[in-house]
Design a protein around this motif. Structure first.
Motif, mmCIF file in Angstrom:
data_model
loop_
_atom_site.group_PDB
_atom_site.id
_atom_site.type_symbol
_atom_site.label_atom_id
_atom_site.label_comp_id
_atom_site.label_asym_id
_atom_site.label_seq_id
_atom_site.Cartn_x
_atom_site.Cartn_y
_atom_site.Cartn_z
ATOM 1 N N GLY A 130 -12.022 -9.140 0.796
ATOM 2 C CA GLY A 130 -10.926 -8.196 0.629
ATOM 3 C C GLY A 130 -10.643 -7.877 -0.828
ATOM 4 N N ARG A 131 -9.840 -6.824 -1.041
ATOM 5 C CA ARG A 131 -9.583 -6.340 -2.395
ATOM 6 C C ARG A 131 -8.093 -6.274 -2.681
ATOM 7 N NH1 ARG A 131 -11.268 -0.723 -2.798
ATOM 8 N NH2 ARG A 131 -10.602 -0.625 -0.624
ATOM 9 N N LEU A 132 -7.756 -6.514 -3.940
ATOM 10 C CA LEU A 132 -6.417 -6.276 -4.469
ATOM 11 C C LEU A 132 -6.495 -5.079 -5.395
ATOM 12 C CD1 LEU A 132 -3.424 -7.322 -4.949
ATOM 13 C CD2 LEU A 132 -4.358 -8.468 -6.968
ATOM 14 N N LEU A 133 -5.781 -4.011 -5.056
ATOM 15 C CA LEU A 133 -5.685 -2.840 -5.927
ATOM 16 C C LEU A 133 -4.348 -2.899 -6.642
ATOM 17 C CD1 LEU A 133 -7.010 -0.035 -3.545
ATOM 18 C CD2 LEU A 133 -8.277 -1.261 -5.303
ATOM 19 N N PHE A 134 -4.371 -2.764 -7.956
ATOM 20 C CA PHE A 134 -3.131 -2.939 -8.710
ATOM 21 C C PHE A 134 -2.985 -1.909 -9.813
ATOM 22 C CE2 PHE A 134 -6.331 -5.342 -11.009
ATOM 23 C CZ PHE A 134 -6.030 -5.145 -12.348
ATOM 24 N N VAL A 135 -1.747 -1.509 -10.036
ATOM 25 C CA VAL A 135 -1.338 -0.797 -11.249
ATOM 26 C C VAL A 135 0.058 -1.305 -11.558
ATOM 27 C CG1 VAL A 135 -0.604 1.228 -9.892
ATOM 28 C CG2 VAL A 135 -0.909 1.422 -12.362
ATOM 29 N N GLU A 136 0.186 -1.955 -12.711
ATOM 30 C CA GLU A 136 1.420 -2.655 -13.061
ATOM 31 C C GLU A 136 1.711 -2.483 -14.549
ATOM 32 O OE1 GLU A 136 3.416 -4.358 -11.068
ATOM 33 O OE2 GLU A 136 2.226 -4.510 -9.222
ATOM 34 N N HIS A 137 2.992 -2.433 -14.892
ATOM 35 C CA HIS A 137 3.336 -2.453 -16.309
ATOM 36 C C HIS A 137 3.634 -3.889 -16.718
ATOM 37 C CE1 HIS A 137 7.772 -3.105 -16.582
ATOM 38 N NE2 HIS A 137 7.752 -2.685 -15.335
ATOM 39 N N GLY A 138 3.430 -4.197 -17.998
ATOM 40 C CA GLY A 138 3.625 -5.574 -18.425
ATOM 41 C C GLY A 138 3.532 -5.740 -19.922
ATOM 42 N N ARG A 139 3.134 -6.939 -20.318
ATOM 43 C CA ARG A 139 3.135 -7.319 -21.728
ATOM 44 C C ARG A 139 2.212 -6.419 -22.540
ATOM 45 N NH1 ARG A 139 1.322 -13.253 -22.711
ATOM 46 N NH2 ARG A 139 3.241 -13.618 -21.507
ATOM 47 N N ALA A 140 2.758 -5.832 -23.579
ATOM 48 C CA ALA A 140 1.986 -4.935 -24.436
ATOM 49 C C ALA A 140 1.022 -5.720 -25.320
ATOM 50 C CB ALA A 140 2.932 -4.101 -25.300
ATOM 51 N N PRO A 141 -0.126 -5.136 -25.633
ATOM 52 C CA PRO A 141 -1.098 -5.828 -26.492
ATOM 53 C C PRO A 141 -0.745 -5.776 -27.969
ATOM 54 C CG PRO A 141 -1.951 -3.689 -25.837
ATOM 55 C CD PRO A 141 -0.650 -3.861 -25.105
ATOM 56 N N TRP A 194 7.602 -0.305 -25.496
ATOM 57 C CA TRP A 194 8.082 -1.545 -24.905
ATOM 58 C C TRP A 194 8.153 -1.455 -23.382
ATOM 59 C CZ3 TRP A 194 12.476 -0.990 -22.026
ATOM 60 C CH2 TRP A 194 13.334 0.060 -22.337
ATOM 61 N N LEU A 195 8.121 -0.228 -22.844
ATOM 62 C CA LEU A 195 8.178 -0.033 -21.401
ATOM 63 C C LEU A 195 6.877 0.527 -20.838
ATOM 64 C CD1 LEU A 195 9.922 -0.042 -18.812
ATOM 65 C CD2 LEU A 195 10.756 2.225 -19.470
ATOM 66 N N GLY A 196 6.044 1.087 -21.706
ATOM 67 C CA GLY A 196 4.965 1.934 -21.229
ATOM 68 C C GLY A 196 3.586 1.348 -21.098
ATOM 69 N N TRP A 197 3.395 0.034 -21.366
ATOM 70 C CA TRP A 197 2.044 -0.510 -21.234
ATOM 71 C C TRP A 197 1.724 -0.765 -19.762
ATOM 72 C CZ3 TRP A 197 -2.387 -0.567 -23.481
ATOM 73 C CH2 TRP A 197 -3.393 -1.427 -23.030
ATOM 74 N N VAL A 198 0.600 -0.184 -19.290
ATOM 75 C CA VAL A 198 0.199 -0.277 -17.884
ATOM 76 C C VAL A 198 -1.252 -0.730 -17.790
ATOM 77 C CG1 VAL A 198 -0.188 1.057 -15.765
ATOM 78 C CG2 VAL A 198 1.818 1.521 -17.173
#
Length: 207
Positions: A130-141, A194-198
């Motif tokens: 099975g697969r996990l498909l993800f799109v998430e925002h989080g910690r910026a690089p 600060w909000l936009g890293w995906v």
């Protein structure tokens, strides 16, 4: 006050934020690839238009918000779709082992109580292969953006339904025992760093 805010304001805030063009553009990168028996974590999200109905045999979903769940069911009805959307949390999925071909999570892991528990549950309910498909925002690089995330997060969590800014995305998925296939990331346009890293991609269970 907190319960009133979470019940009356947060669903509207999430509904507005999660339908911004940049966010919807990123949803479209992963949701169309769902196939077979599909489970969506946080099914109150506006993903229905992106599913390829020819490839999805069944669609289930959980969401802890009664308000967002009600909206999702109305959207199903308006589109002539059927799905098993029920109340629940990602950390304790009410489904049997090996139930789904695909788990979809879009801008959801930021706000669950325990992301590792949620990912562990995703592993449990996935069928072999099975697969996990993800799109998430989080910690910026970027160091500066990450520093702002740490400063803003305590207040942001209170007003945005427990949304975290500093959680890693791909690394957390890998640490949970998935193998990420060519994950990608970017800063969303017209969004503060600060909000936009995906980050987004496809992950499978590690052997």
């Amino acid at each position: 006050m907190s319960n009133w805010w979470d019940r009356n304001v947060v669903p509207r805030l999430i509904g507005c934020a999660c339908t911004q063009p940049a966010v919807m553009h990123d949803r479209a990168k992963v949701v169309p690839f769902a196939s077979g028996d599909v489970l969506e974590l946080g099914c109150g999200a506006p993903n229905l238009d992106y599913y390829n109905r020819n490839n999805v045999r069944s669609l289930s979903g959980i969401d802890p918000s009664a308000e967002l769940l009600a909206r999702a069911k109305l959207a199903l009805e308006s589109k002539g779709m059927t799905a098993n959307f029920i109340p629940g949390i990602a950390e304790a999925l009410p489904f049997a082992n090996n139930s789904f071909d695909c788990v979809v999570t879009t801008f959801t892991l930021c706000s669950v109580q325990d992301p590792q528990a949620a990912l562990s549950e995703a592993k449990r309910v996935l069928k072999p292969g099975g697969r996990l498909l993800f799109v998430e925002h989080g910690r910026a690089p970027d160091t500066d953006a990450a520093a702002w995330q740490r400063r803003i997060e305590p207040v942001w969590k209170r007003i945005a339904g427990g949304c975290h800014l500093t959680r890693p995305v791909t690394r957390a998925i890998s640490d949970a025992g998935f193998v990420c296939n060519a994950p990608q990331g970017h800063y969303m346009k017209r969004t503060p760093k600060w909000l936009g890293w995906v980050e987004w991609g496809e992950a499978r269970l590690a052997d």
